[in-house]
Design an enzyme around this catalytic site. Structure first.
Site, PDB file in Angstrom:
ATOM      1  N   HIS A  43     -11.651  14.575   7.567  1.00 14.46           N
ATOM      2  CA  HIS A  43     -12.277  15.069   6.336  1.00 14.46           C
ATOM      3  C   HIS A  43     -12.070  16.585   6.208  1.00 14.46           C
ATOM      4  O   HIS A  43     -11.644  17.070   5.158  1.00 14.46           O
ATOM      5  CB  HIS A  43     -13.770  14.724   6.341  1.00 14.46           C
ATOM      6  CG  HIS A  43     -14.487  15.221   5.134  1.00 14.46           C
ATOM      7  ND1 HIS A  43     -14.405  14.579   3.923  1.00 14.46           N
ATOM      8  CD2 HIS A  43     -15.256  16.324   4.938  1.00 14.46           C
ATOM      9  CE1 HIS A  43     -15.103  15.262   3.035  1.00 14.46           C
ATOM     10  NE2 HIS A  43     -15.631  16.314   3.623  1.00 14.46           N
ATOM     11  N   CYS A  62     -18.297  25.476  -5.029  1.00 19.28           N
ATOM     12  CA  CYS A  62     -18.857  24.858  -6.244  1.00 19.28           C
ATOM     13  C   CYS A  62     -18.651  23.343  -6.238  1.00 19.28           C
ATOM     14  O   CYS A  62     -19.308  22.629  -6.987  1.00 19.28           O
ATOM     15  CB  CYS A  62     -18.289  25.504  -7.494  1.00 19.28           C
ATOM     16  SG  CYS A  62     -16.533  25.687  -7.452  1.00 19.28           S
TER      17      CYS A  62
END
Lengths: 424, 273
Positions: A100, A50
């Site tokens: 990342h 999400c």
């Protein structure tokens, strides 16, 4: 070979953008197939939660010019204008892509730092891509390392340990008192948004029996229906608290509804069974002195907010430690990746030396037909040992130099120097 | 063989320190090594006890030092079992240093020996059954008292809303309370069995019960104390801090009885002179 990540997350894109680009697990096969055919990708892992949509990919260093940039994939796959997300998109390559991913898996890049779900989500998407044969050597290594880093950060730092929201802090405190919340009874004295969220969190933790207390049966009934709870009417002797384990008070009454002296009486009737009271009402509903009663633990909104604030501070302190773990893992991966780039060139170099050695030995034996089997074997052995000795130092040196991130340059240099053909 | 005891002390202290490191820094390595050193310390104590058994040829309870070593051994076994089955690593913070202290104290009582008449009884199977049952019962009572300390710390932190890094590893209050009760029950059952085997042994040895023996009197009071506690607990109302205070007072009673009946009010059978 270039390893990269292209995507957007809660920091760069609004939920309106994220929801239009979100992938479901059912779409994995189609998305991967599109990536492999139109975007010259040799490996790919998708990640869609999400809070983020990301594509981790490996592409050949030289592309044939027909391949589209991965940034176009979203517009292409979801049939949306590129302008919708173009400014929100980020792209990192090599070491930065690994950093990342490691930060994502460690929950350092999450909206709520330290939240535990992300590691499972990374694993789930990785496995889905493995099932569709989209993962090769590089992404397999990178994702495996990411999962290890995520676990290490969780186990070696207290980044995900404590609650950072008031309702969750209340649930954590309840867990510190009761061994399990299953079978425990929660009583709600008045209803409000925060008390409802707290009850929902307690429900997720296993609480099933919920009662709602109100001044009138009608109001109790109305609130209870909304929460799927049992309606009860307030009585000044607190009989409704006889079997309660957790009381959440949040009425708008301007005075204390629960007082120490009556509570002391009640504790006798309860046979000193432990009671946890969360008073999130302002003005407070529970007299602070109730906390002095044995086996009663009273927390008001300030206490909970203080705990949350301290937990947040604790988490930011722990982030430094977590970052150190991530950086060590990034260095390790970068070094592995760089050595991977030099490997094909070294393989060709070794094969070139071996061919040269075999040809020279063959020529020598052809010129000296009187050599017996033992002598031939010695020549074989000697020539192999010599080649190995000569090749050892440059091989090790090249691997080391490649780990500085210049693997591709050194590989090209080696090919140029010895006029080596490519492995293919 | 004495070096085995010293090495065990070192291993147990190191184990406790590593448990503390695990609690403060959440280091899994420290947890694993802490458990390993606890196992090594317990193993060395067991080996020492076994070698004593083999060397003497009878149950090695010749001196007060032997008695302490045996108490230490059973205490550390109770600790290790609790950690293994209940994941209560926190217990090691106190039990291991406590056992190390008991072992160090033991060295001061190497010359306090049993009378030759009592030594003969150490070959009797009922005596061999009676002593470990009794001391294991004491070990469980001590573990319950140690758990009470953790309960009181967590209760205080919950009341003051100020949490330490260590208390994060404590089990929830209600679970500690339940464990304290379990250990008291275990200790009580063993104490009762110890009394029964002791009575049978006395009857077998002299066709009489030693009513006037100071240790018998003290143990009777300890038994009554825990019986009263269990009665109160079963009737309800004794939860939380009351259980803790009861466990701590019981433990104090055991220590007083242990020293008093072994050094001050001694008898031929039970005392060390």
């Amino acid at each position: 070979m270039i390893v990269s990540v292209t995507g957007l997350n809660h920091k760069t894109a609004s939920v309106e953008v994220r929801e239009r680009l979100a992938l479901s697990v059912d779409q994995v096969e189609r998305a991967l197939s599109r990536l492999f055919h139109a975007y010259a990708v040799s490996e790919a892992v998708l990640l869609s939660t999400c809070n983020r949509v990301e594509i981790y990919s490996v592409c050949p260093r030289e592309q044939d010019g027909k391949a589209q940039p991965i940034a176009d994939f979203f517009a292409d796959f979801f049939s949306v204008p590129k302008a919708l997300y173009e400014l929100s998109l980020y792209r990192y390559e090599g070491e930065k892509a690994a950093r990342h991913l490691f930060r994502v898996a460690s929950s350092l890049d999450s909206m709520v730092v330290g939240e535990p779900q992300i590691l499972g989500q990374v694993k789930e998407w990785f496995q889905a891509c493995v099932r569709h044969n989209a993962v090769g050597v590089v992404l397999n290594e990178m994702l495996q390392r990411a999962l290890r880093v995520g676990k290490k950060v969780r186990s070696e730092t207290s980044i995900g340990r404590s609650a950072v929201s008031v309702p969750y802090a209340a649930v954590e405190l309840a867990k510190k008192i009761f061994s399990s919340l299953e079978g425990k009874t929660v009583t709600l004295l008045g209803t409000g948004k925060m008390s409802e969220v707290t009850v929902k969190n307690l429900g997720n933790a296993g609480v099933r029996d919920i009662c709602v207390i109100s001044r009138t049966p009608e109001r109790a009934e109305a609130s209870a229906q909304h929460l799927g709870a049992k309606p009860l009417v307030f009585d000044p002797e607190y009989r409704f608290l006889r079997d309660t384990d957790i009381l959440i008070a949040s009425t708008s009454a301007p005075h204390f509804l629960i007082r120490k002296d009556a509570m002391q009486e009640l504790m006798l009737a309860r046979r000193h069974k432990l009671l946890f009271i969360v008073d999130i009402a302002v003005p407070r509903n529970v007299e602070p002195a109730v906390n002095d009663i044995e086996n009663v633990y009273l927390y008001n909104i300030d206490d909970l907010e203080h705990i949350v604030r301290r937990n947040r501070e604790e988490r930011s302190k722990e982030m430094q430690h977590a970052d150190e773990i991530v950086e060590a893992a990034v260095t390790g991966f970068a070094s592995w990746l760089a050595s991977l780039e030099i490997m094909p060139a070294l393989k060709v170099f070794r094969s070139f030396l071996e061919q040269m050695r075999a040809a020279e030995v063959e020529r020598l034996i052809a010129e000296n037909k009187h050599f017996d089997a033992a002598q031939r074997e010695k020549i074989e052995y000697f020539s192999r040992a010599l080649i190995n000795k000569i090749a050892h130092k440059p091989t090790e040196r090249l691997k080391k130099l490649a780990s500085s991130g210049e693997g591709y340059t050194y590989a090209e240099f080696l090919r140029e120097l010895f006029e080596l053909e490519s492995e293919d | 063989m004495e070096y085995l005891l010293m090495l065990s002390v070192v291993a147990l202290i190191a184990s406790s320190v590593l448990t503390l490191v695990f609690m403060v820094r959440s280091s899994d390595g420290a947890k694993v090594w802490g458990r390993a050193l606890l196992g090594i310390g317990a193993g060395m104590l067991a080996v020492y006890f076994f070698l004593q058994f083999v060397y003497l040829g009878y149950f090695p309870l010749r001196t007060l030092k032997d008695s302490f070593v045996f108490l230490a051994l059973l205490l550390i076994i109770a600790n290790a079992l609790t950690i293994a089955f209940m994941r209560l690593d926190v217990l090691n913070l106190i039990v291991s240093p406590l056992v190390a202290a008991v072992l160090l104290v033991a060295f001061f009582f190497a010359n306090n020996t049993k009378s030759p008449d009592a030594l003969v009884y150490l070959r009797n199977y009922l005596a061999v059954l009676h002593i470990p049952i009794f001391i294991l019962g004491y070990a469980f009572f001590i573990v319950s008292a140690v758990l009470s300390i953790f309960y009181l710390i967590l209760d205080r932190e919950m009341k003051h809303k100020d949490f330490s890094r260590i208390s994060h590893h404590f089990p929830p209050l209600l679970r500690i309370d339940r464990y304290i009760n379990y250990f008291i029950w275990l200790g009580f059952i063993l104490l009762t069995l110890g009394i029964v085997t002791g009575a049978l042994f006395a009857w077998q040895a002299s066709y009489a019960f030693n009513y006037a023996d100071p240790k018998v009197i003290f143990v009777f009071f300890i038994w009554l104390y825990y019986f009263a506690y269990i009665h109160r607990r079963m009737r309800g109302g004794w939860v939380g801090k009351r259980t803790c205070y009861a466990a701590l007072a019981g433990c104090a009673l055991i220590f007083v009885a242990y020293f008093a009946t072994n050094l001050l009010f001694t008898s031929v059978i039970h005392g060390f002179r």
